[in-house]
Design a protein around this motif. Structure first.
Motif, short mmCIF file in Angstrom:
data_model
loop_
_atom_site.label_atom_id
_atom_site.label_comp_id
_atom_site.label_asym_id
_atom_site.label_seq_id
_atom_site.Cartn_x
_atom_site.Cartn_y
_atom_site.Cartn_z
N THR A 10 0.85 -1.19 0.00
CA THR A 10 0.00 0.00 0.00
C THR A 10 0.89 1.24 0.00
O THR A 10 2.07 1.17 0.35
CB THR A 10 -0.93 0.05 1.24
OG1 THR A 10 -0.13 0.06 2.43
CG2 THR A 10 -1.89 -1.12 1.28
N ALA A 11 0.32 2.37 -0.36
CA ALA A 11 1.03 3.65 -0.29
C ALA A 11 1.18 4.02 1.18
O ALA A 11 0.21 4.01 1.94
CB ALA A 11 0.26 4.73 -1.04
N ARG A 12 2.40 4.31 1.58
CA ARG A 12 2.69 4.66 2.96
C ARG A 12 3.56 5.91 3.00
O ARG A 12 4.37 6.13 2.10
CB ARG A 12 3.40 3.50 3.66
CG ARG A 12 2.54 2.23 3.71
CD ARG A 12 3.41 1.02 4.01
NE ARG A 12 2.65 -0.21 3.98
CZ ARG A 12 2.16 -0.83 5.04
NH1 ARG A 12 2.30 -0.30 6.24
NH2 ARG A 12 1.52 -1.97 4.91
N GLU A 13 3.39 6.67 4.07
CA GLU A 13 4.15 7.91 4.23
C GLU A 13 4.39 8.16 5.70
O GLU A 13 3.53 7.86 6.53
CB GLU A 13 3.35 9.07 3.62
CG GLU A 13 4.02 10.41 3.77
CD GLU A 13 3.20 11.53 3.13
OE1 GLU A 13 3.77 12.28 2.33
OE2 GLU A 13 2.00 11.63 3.43
N ALA A 14 5.56 8.71 6.03
CA ALA A 14 5.86 9.08 7.41
C ALA A 14 6.55 10.44 7.42
O ALA A 14 7.33 10.76 6.51
CB ALA A 14 6.75 8.04 8.08
N VAL A 15 6.23 11.23 8.45
CA VAL A 15 6.84 12.54 8.63
C VAL A 15 7.46 12.57 10.03
O VAL A 15 6.81 12.21 11.01
CB VAL A 15 5.80 13.67 8.51
CG1 VAL A 15 6.44 15.03 8.75
CG2 VAL A 15 5.12 13.63 7.15
N ALA A 16 8.72 12.99 10.10
CA ALA A 16 9.42 13.11 11.38
C ALA A 16 10.03 14.49 11.48
O ALA A 16 10.28 15.15 10.47
CB ALA A 16 10.49 12.04 11.50
N ARG A 17 10.27 14.92 12.72
CA ARG A 17 10.89 16.23 12.96
C ARG A 17 11.93 16.14 14.06
O ARG A 17 11.91 15.23 14.87
CB ARG A 17 9.83 17.26 13.37
CG ARG A 17 8.94 17.68 12.25
CD ARG A 17 8.09 18.89 12.63
NE ARG A 17 7.10 19.09 11.58
CZ ARG A 17 5.85 19.42 11.79
NH1 ARG A 17 5.40 19.59 13.02
NH2 ARG A 17 5.02 19.59 10.78
N GLY A 18 12.79 17.12 14.08
CA GLY A 18 13.79 17.24 15.13
C GLY A 18 14.31 18.66 15.16
O GLY A 18 14.03 19.46 14.25
N ILE A 83 17.49 25.28 14.42
CA ILE A 83 17.03 24.85 13.12
C ILE A 83 16.10 23.65 13.34
O ILE A 83 16.46 22.71 14.05
CB ILE A 83 18.21 24.42 12.22
CG1 ILE A 83 19.14 25.62 11.96
CG2 ILE A 83 17.70 23.83 10.90
CD1 ILE A 83 20.43 25.25 11.26
N HIS A 84 14.92 23.72 12.77
CA HIS A 84 13.98 22.61 12.82
C HIS A 84 14.14 21.81 11.53
O HIS A 84 14.22 22.38 10.45
CB HIS A 84 12.55 23.11 12.97
CG HIS A 84 12.35 23.95 14.19
ND1 HIS A 84 12.36 23.43 15.46
CD2 HIS A 84 12.18 25.28 14.33
CE1 HIS A 84 12.18 24.40 16.34
NE2 HIS A 84 12.08 25.54 15.68
N ILE A 85 14.18 20.50 11.67
CA ILE A 85 14.35 19.60 10.53
C ILE A 85 13.08 18.79 10.37
O ILE A 85 12.52 18.32 11.37
CB ILE A 85 15.52 18.63 10.77
CG1 ILE A 85 16.80 19.40 11.09
CG2 ILE A 85 15.72 17.70 9.57
CD1 ILE A 85 17.90 18.53 11.69
N GLU A 86 12.62 18.64 9.14
CA GLU A 86 11.47 17.77 8.87
C GLU A 86 11.79 16.87 7.69
O GLU A 86 12.30 17.33 6.67
CB GLU A 86 10.22 18.59 8.56
CG GLU A 86 9.00 17.71 8.30
CD GLU A 86 7.73 18.49 8.10
OE1 GLU A 86 7.25 19.08 9.09
OE2 GLU A 86 7.24 18.52 6.96
N SER A 87 11.50 15.59 7.86
CA SER A 87 11.65 14.65 6.75
C SER A 87 10.30 14.04 6.42
O SER A 87 9.45 13.86 7.30
CB SER A 87 12.65 13.55 7.09
OG SER A 87 12.10 12.67 8.05
N ARG A 88 10.12 13.74 5.16
CA ARG A 88 8.90 13.08 4.66
C ARG A 88 9.37 11.96 3.73
O ARG A 88 10.08 12.22 2.77
CB ARG A 88 8.03 14.08 3.92
CG ARG A 88 6.72 13.53 3.39
CD ARG A 88 5.89 14.64 2.75
NE ARG A 88 5.61 15.72 3.67
CZ ARG A 88 4.55 15.79 4.47
NH1 ARG A 88 3.65 14.83 4.47
NH2 ARG A 88 4.37 16.83 5.26
#
Length: 143
Positions: A10-18, A83-88
């Protein structure tokens, strides 16, 4: 490893921050492109993307995934000292990409530290967390 062979892709997605906190003078050097090791955020972005792709080699028992997209973005904090980091991360697969998103943030943060440590030994990496995930049997999670 968990057996996912019976799960449908299935299509899956995750978002994380630090967050990476530092002296205001250090952040100013980054913004002005005056850090001696070069373009800090450009290198950190590449490090995050590479780390997401290499997660199964870093985190034991993670499945190797055919990742379809990795984005790493940065935002300067309002106080001028972080600095805020976001990954997708996205995949069409049988298991989620939460670990890949978290690993991308961690690697980007460590790269910022490495490139700036000569001028600021007080840098703090903090608050690496999953913000949301979509897809799969468990559905959507939103912090």
């Amino acid at each position: 490893m968990v057996d996912v062979s019976e799960k449908p892709p299935t299509a899956r997605e995750a978002v994380a921050r630090g967050t990476v906190s530092m002296k205001k003078t250090t952040l100013r050097l980054i913004q002005e492109g005056r850090m001696s090791k070069g373009d800090v955020l450009g290198v950190a972005r590449i490090a995050g993307i590479m780390a997401a792709k290499k997660t199964p080699g870093i985190v034991p028992l993670c499945h190797p995934l055919n990742i379809t997209s990795v984005e790493v973005a940065f935002e300067y904090g309002k106080k001028g000292d972080r600095i805020h980091i976001e990954s997708r991360v996205r995949v069409n697969g049988q298991t989620g990409v939460e670990m890949e998103a978290l690993t991308a943030v961690a690697a980007a943060a460590l790269t910022i530290y490495d490139m700036c440590k000569a001028v600021d030994r007080e840098i703090v990496i903090s608050d690496i967390l999953l913000i949301e995930k979509r897809g799969g049997k468990s559905g959507t999670f939103k912090r």
